[in-house]
Design a protein around this motif. Structure first.
Motif, PDB file in Angstrom:
ATOM      1  N   TYR A 174      16.870 -45.101  -3.417  1.00  0.00           N
ATOM      2  CA  TYR A 174      15.953 -45.062  -4.494  1.00  0.00           C
ATOM      3  C   TYR A 174      15.673 -46.701  -4.700  1.00  0.00           C
ATOM      4  CZ  TYR A 174      16.490 -40.381  -6.010  1.00  0.00           C
ATOM      5  OH  TYR A 174      16.690 -38.871  -5.993  1.00  0.00           O
ATOM      6  N   ASP A 175      14.269 -46.851  -4.175  1.00  0.00           N
ATOM      7  CA  ASP A 175      13.919 -48.270  -4.361  1.00  0.00           C
ATOM      8  C   ASP A 175      12.404 -48.004  -4.645  1.00  0.00           C
ATOM      9  OD1 ASP A 175      13.213 -50.996  -4.225  1.00  0.00           O
ATOM     10  OD2 ASP A 175      13.913 -51.365  -2.296  1.00  0.00           O
ATOM     11  N   LEU A 176      12.210 -47.864  -5.956  1.00  0.00           N
ATOM     12  CA  LEU A 176      10.984 -47.637  -6.524  1.00  0.00           C
ATOM     13  C   LEU A 176       9.911 -48.816  -6.501  1.00  0.00           C
ATOM     14  CD1 LEU A 176      11.769 -44.785  -9.359  1.00  0.00           C
ATOM     15  CD2 LEU A 176      11.697 -44.530  -6.769  1.00  0.00           C
ATOM     16  N   ASP A 177      10.590 -49.737  -6.647  1.00  0.00           N
ATOM     17  CA  ASP A 177       9.899 -51.044  -6.852  1.00  0.00           C
ATOM     18  C   ASP A 177       9.363 -50.884  -5.453  1.00  0.00           C
ATOM     19  OD1 ASP A 177      10.412 -51.733  -9.350  1.00  0.00           O
ATOM     20  OD2 ASP A 177      12.192 -52.815  -8.660  1.00  0.00           O
ATOM     21  N   ALA A 178       9.911 -50.685  -4.177  1.00  0.00           N
ATOM     22  CA  ALA A 178       9.290 -51.082  -2.852  1.00  0.00           C
ATOM     23  C   ALA A 178       8.210 -50.093  -2.795  1.00  0.00           C
ATOM     24  CB  ALA A 178      10.363 -51.136  -1.824  1.00  0.00           C
ATOM     25  N   ALA A 179       8.541 -48.755  -3.118  1.00  0.00           N
ATOM     26  CA  ALA A 179       7.451 -47.907  -3.012  1.00  0.00           C
ATOM     27  C   ALA A 179       6.176 -48.278  -3.765  1.00  0.00           C
ATOM     28  CB  ALA A 179       7.935 -46.533  -3.468  1.00  0.00           C
ATOM     29  N   VAL A 180       6.312 -48.490  -4.944  1.00  0.00           N
ATOM     30  CA  VAL A 180       5.171 -49.131  -5.718  1.00  0.00           C
ATOM     31  C   VAL A 180       4.418 -50.286  -4.909  1.00  0.00           C
ATOM     32  CG1 VAL A 180       4.307 -49.962  -7.899  1.00  0.00           C
ATOM     33  CG2 VAL A 180       5.937 -48.047  -7.923  1.00  0.00           C
TER      34      VAL A 180
ATOM     35  N   LYS B 176      17.691 -33.507 -10.380  1.00  0.00           N
ATOM     36  CA  LYS B 176      16.451 -32.550 -11.270  1.00  0.00           C
ATOM     37  C   LYS B 176      15.714 -33.013 -11.999  1.00  0.00           C
ATOM     38  CE  LYS B 176      19.905 -32.694 -15.122  1.00  0.00           C
ATOM     39  NZ  LYS B 176      20.874 -31.812 -16.011  1.00  0.00           N
ATOM     40  N   THR B 177      15.660 -34.426 -11.914  1.00  0.00           N
ATOM     41  CA  THR B 177      14.581 -35.088 -12.800  1.00  0.00           C
ATOM     42  C   THR B 177      13.501 -35.989 -11.841  1.00  0.00           C
ATOM     43  OG1 THR B 177      16.014 -36.923 -13.416  1.00  0.00           O
ATOM     44  CG2 THR B 177      15.657 -35.273 -15.017  1.00  0.00           C
ATOM     45  N   TRP B 178      13.713 -35.578 -10.610  1.00  0.00           N
ATOM     46  CA  TRP B 178      12.963 -36.364  -9.477  1.00  0.00           C
ATOM     47  C   TRP B 178      11.457 -36.205 -10.063  1.00  0.00           C
ATOM     48  CZ3 TRP B 178       9.188 -35.637  -5.582  1.00  0.00           C
ATOM     49  CH2 TRP B 178       8.878 -36.628  -4.740  1.00  0.00           C
ATOM     50  N   TRP B 179      10.980 -35.338 -10.213  1.00  0.00           N
ATOM     51  CA  TRP B 179       9.265 -35.146 -10.505  1.00  0.00           C
ATOM     52  C   TRP B 179       9.090 -36.233 -11.539  1.00  0.00           C
ATOM     53  CZ3 TRP B 179       7.313 -32.653  -6.533  1.00  0.00           C
ATOM     54  CH2 TRP B 179       8.236 -31.697  -6.053  1.00  0.00           C
ATOM     55  N   THR B 180       9.444 -36.407 -12.747  1.00  0.00           N
ATOM     56  CA  THR B 180       8.937 -36.970 -13.724  1.00  0.00           C
ATOM     57  C   THR B 180       9.584 -38.640 -13.492  1.00  0.00           C
ATOM     58  OG1 THR B 180      10.709 -36.328 -15.265  1.00  0.00           O
ATOM     59  CG2 THR B 180       8.638 -35.329 -15.216  1.00  0.00           C
ATOM     60  N   GLU B 181      10.884 -38.781 -13.208  1.00  0.00           N
ATOM     61  CA  GLU B 181      11.859 -40.217 -13.211  1.00  0.00           C
ATOM     62  C   GLU B 181      11.419 -40.546 -12.124  1.00  0.00           C
ATOM     63  OE1 GLU B 181      13.083 -41.453 -15.768  1.00  0.00           O
ATOM     64  OE2 GLU B 181      11.943 -39.611 -17.088  1.00  0.00           O
ATOM     65  N   THR B 182      11.028 -40.209 -10.738  1.00  0.00           N
ATOM     66  CA  THR B 182      10.917 -40.700  -9.473  1.00  0.00           C
ATOM     67  C   THR B 182       9.206 -40.577  -9.184  1.00  0.00           C
ATOM     68  OG1 THR B 182      12.967 -40.649  -8.957  1.00  0.00           O
ATOM     69  CG2 THR B 182      11.583 -40.940  -7.301  1.00  0.00           C
TER      70      THR B 182
ATOM     71  N   VAL C 165       6.320 -43.693 -10.016  1.00  0.00           N
ATOM     72  CA  VAL C 165       5.747 -44.333  -9.353  1.00  0.00           C
ATOM     73  C   VAL C 165       4.197 -44.130  -9.189  1.00  0.00           C
ATOM     74  CG1 VAL C 165       5.290 -44.591  -6.711  1.00  0.00           C
ATOM     75  CG2 VAL C 165       7.881 -44.300  -7.693  1.00  0.00           C
ATOM     76  N   LEU C 166       3.657 -42.971  -9.272  1.00  0.00           N
ATOM     77  CA  LEU C 166       2.363 -42.876  -9.447  1.00  0.00           C
ATOM     78  C   LEU C 166       1.486 -43.333 -10.364  1.00  0.00           C
ATOM     79  CD1 LEU C 166       2.174 -38.948  -8.614  1.00  0.00           C
ATOM     80  CD2 LEU C 166       1.721 -40.685  -6.969  1.00  0.00           C
ATOM     81  N   LYS C 167       2.394 -43.424 -11.655  1.00  0.00           N
ATOM     82  CA  LYS C 167       1.743 -44.266 -12.855  1.00  0.00           C
ATOM     83  C   LYS C 167       1.819 -45.799 -12.854  1.00  0.00           C
ATOM     84  CE  LYS C 167       1.895 -40.424 -16.251  1.00  0.00           C
ATOM     85  NZ  LYS C 167       2.308 -40.195 -17.403  1.00  0.00           N
ATOM     86  N   ALA C 168       2.409 -46.298 -11.788  1.00  0.00           N
ATOM     87  CA  ALA C 168       2.865 -47.671 -11.712  1.00  0.00           C
ATOM     88  C   ALA C 168       1.707 -48.695 -11.260  1.00  0.00           C
ATOM     89  CB  ALA C 168       3.890 -48.030 -10.941  1.00  0.00           C
ATOM     90  N   GLU C 169       1.504 -49.842 -11.906  1.00  0.00           N
ATOM     91  CA  GLU C 169       0.726 -50.621 -11.340  1.00  0.00           C
ATOM     92  C   GLU C 169      -0.828 -50.558 -11.330  1.00  0.00           C
ATOM     93  OE1 GLU C 169       1.409 -54.305 -10.521  1.00  0.00           O
ATOM     94  OE2 GLU C 169       3.462 -53.935 -10.772  1.00  0.00           O
ATOM     95  N   ASN C 170      -1.110 -49.741 -12.056  1.00  0.00           N
ATOM     96  CA  ASN C 170      -2.661 -49.233 -11.988  1.00  0.00           C
ATOM     97  C   ASN C 170      -3.283 -48.679 -10.760  1.00  0.00           C
ATOM     98  OD1 ASN C 170      -5.165 -48.754 -13.339  1.00  0.00           O
ATOM     99  ND2 ASN C 170      -5.944 -50.765 -12.886  1.00  0.00           N
TER     100      ASN C 170
ATOM    101  N   LYS D 166       7.169 -30.104 -16.443  1.00  0.00           N
ATOM    102  CA  LYS D 166       7.049 -31.346 -17.266  1.00  0.00           C
ATOM    103  C   LYS D 166       5.802 -32.130 -16.291  1.00  0.00           C
ATOM    104  CE  LYS D 166      11.370 -31.826 -20.073  1.00  0.00           C
ATOM    105  NZ  LYS D 166      12.391 -32.601 -20.093  1.00  0.00           N
ATOM    106  N   PHE D 167       6.177 -32.393 -15.223  1.00  0.00           N
ATOM    107  CA  PHE D 167       5.347 -33.094 -14.209  1.00  0.00           C
ATOM    108  C   PHE D 167       4.046 -32.143 -14.211  1.00  0.00           C
ATOM    109  CE2 PHE D 167       3.537 -33.157  -9.945  1.00  0.00           C
ATOM    110  CZ  PHE D 167       3.584 -34.637  -9.649  1.00  0.00           C
ATOM    111  N   TYR D 168       4.031 -30.772 -14.150  1.00  0.00           N
ATOM    112  CA  TYR D 168       2.690 -30.255 -14.171  1.00  0.00           C
ATOM    113  C   TYR D 168       1.996 -30.353 -15.597  1.00  0.00           C
ATOM    114  CZ  TYR D 168      -0.050 -25.997 -15.394  1.00  0.00           C
ATOM    115  OH  TYR D 168      -0.797 -25.202 -15.852  1.00  0.00           O
ATOM    116  N   GLN D 169       2.549 -30.406 -16.868  1.00  0.00           N
ATOM    117  CA  GLN D 169       1.828 -30.443 -17.875  1.00  0.00           C
ATOM    118  C   GLN D 169       1.465 -31.959 -18.273  1.00  0.00           C
ATOM    119  OE1 GLN D 169       5.128 -29.164 -20.193  1.00  0.00           O
ATOM    120  NE2 GLN D 169       4.569 -27.074 -20.189  1.00  0.00           N
ATOM    121  N   ASP D 170       1.774 -32.826 -17.567  1.00  0.00           N
ATOM    122  CA  ASP D 170       1.285 -34.310 -17.794  1.00  0.00           C
ATOM    123  C   ASP D 170      -0.152 -34.470 -17.303  1.00  0.00           C
ATOM    124  OD1 ASP D 170       0.970 -37.275 -17.327  1.00  0.00           O
ATOM    125  OD2 ASP D 170       2.752 -37.401 -17.865  1.00  0.00           O
ATOM    126  N   LYS D 171      -1.023 -34.770 -18.320  1.00  0.00           N
ATOM    127  CA  LYS D 171      -2.345 -34.900 -18.040  1.00  0.00           C
ATOM    128  C   LYS D 171      -2.791 -35.667 -16.812  1.00  0.00           C
ATOM    129  CE  LYS D 171      -3.771 -34.193 -22.839  1.00  0.00           C
ATOM    130  NZ  LYS D 171      -4.598 -34.747 -24.125  1.00  0.00           N
TER     131      LYS D 171
END
Length: 369
Positions: free
Chosen positions: A262-268, A298-304, A308-313, A347-352
């Protein structure tokens, strides 16, 4: 009046926000899709799933079904398909079934993206290097190679099928075509260790020019997507054929998203290279493949993924997770009812920020009358 109109066109082309497809003869619907995705990526990202409506966990070929729809009530916005079966033993049946998948998805209002796990056309093996007789194939397919004629015959069949896929009004169906993906790795026969930079670029340019200019395929958005073996723009562009040969830039990344670590900074950071290049060069950008096999988190969709998708504009038109094998107990990447990650996927689906097929239908992305 004509002079004023000409000035307007010139000024529009010079505008930083103006963008166009590399195919000047692209169909109306293809151009509409390109522009719609450009707008969407300023607001959010379309969710996609490979083979979503072809098969899922424990089923295959059910009409208007997907595992995603079973969880949230609508299909993914992007449906991933593959040309892998075009050179198989049951190619005609494969093409027939795939044509229905594509036409149904488009007629509902969804988006199609095409990968090509291309079975070695010069041997008896598959698409993996170790399974393709371990012989260098790319030099044999490009002009001057002993397999060039055969490669053109395969492309002829691709073109024939693509130009047979039509909407309800007879229009050609747009597709995001992503050939020779993950080329920076060594697992496919077209990978970096198995062909030179020039050979890869030649293969890409010939494939595009032959389909577009010789076979009149004008419904493709051309997507360039390495794996995640880069950290800088220069590394990302090592095998890039040039802006005149690419409509969309992307990246496949499983390793940083939980498979290896889990290296989300690298992914971003890597996605930012992709997104920034697209913005500077008036291209689309996408997270072309990702996922976590079996989704044990179990929280991969929103917490991972969503984090990542919402990071760094970032500006990404879509994200696609891999397939749900119909038989395997472990090889699946999308949610199913009662899975431990299903509540988080809702929750992931419900996010606008996330777009699904129902959202694309509301926006009428192809501007159908």
């Amino acid at each position: 009046m004509k002079f004023i109109k000409l000035i307007f066109v010139v000024l529009l082309a010079a505008s930083p926000s103006f963008c166009q497809l590399i195919d000047k003869d692209a169909t109306r619907e293809t151009l509409k899709l390109f522009k719609s995705l450009k707008k969407i990526q300023k607001k959010g990202v379309v969710f996609g799933h490979q083979h979503a409506t072809e098969y899922g966990r424990g089923w295959r070929g059910d009409d208007n079904r997907s595992d995603v729809k079973s969880v949230v009530g609508t299909h993914p916005g992007v449906i991933g398909i593959d040309f892998s079966g075009f050179t198989g033993r049951n190619a005609d049946l494969y093409k027939k079934n795939l044509k229905k998948i594509v036409e149904d998805a488009y007629n509902r209002g969804g988006i199609i993206t095409v990968a090509w796990h291309f079975y070695n056309p010069m041997g008896k093996g598959g698409f993996y290097w170790e399974g393709s007789d371990s012989i260098k194939v790319v030099p044999r397919l490009i002009p001057g190679g002993d397999g060039h004629v055969k490669y053109k015959e395969i492309l002829d069949e691709v073109a024939k099928w693509v130009n047979s896929c039509r909407g309800v009004n007879g229009e050609l169906i747009p597709m995001i075509f992503r050939p020779y993906h993950e080329f920076d790795g060594g697992w496919f026969w077209w990978g970096a260790p198995h062909c030179s930079v020039d050979e890869f670029k030649t293969l890409w340019k010939f494939t595009l020019s032959y389909l577009r200019d010789e076979k009149n395929v004008h419904s493709f958005i051309w997507a360039f997507s390495p794996d995640n073996k880069f950290n800088t723009e220069a590394e990302f562009l090592e095998r890039y054929p040039g802006d005149e040969w690419v409509d969309m830039v992307g990246m496949d990344n499983y390793a940083d998203m939980g498979r290896n670590r889990y290296d989300l900074d690298a992914a971003v950071a890597k996605l930012k290279v992709v997104s920034d290049y697209a913005r500077k060069h008036k291209k689309l950008a996408a997270f072309t493949e990702t996922g976590l096999e079996s989704i044990p988190n179990k929280t991969w969709w929103t917490e991972t993924l969503l984090k990542v998708l919402k990071a760094e504009n970032l500006r990404l038109s879509y994200v696609l997770v891999w397939r749900n094998d119909q038989n395997s107990e472990t090889h699946y990447y999308g949610p199913v009812p009662n899975h431990i990650s299903a509540p988080d996927f809702i929750k992931f689906y419900q996010d606008k920020f996330t777009w699904f097929e129902e959202d694309l239908i509301k926006k009428n992305i192809y501007k159908k009358k």
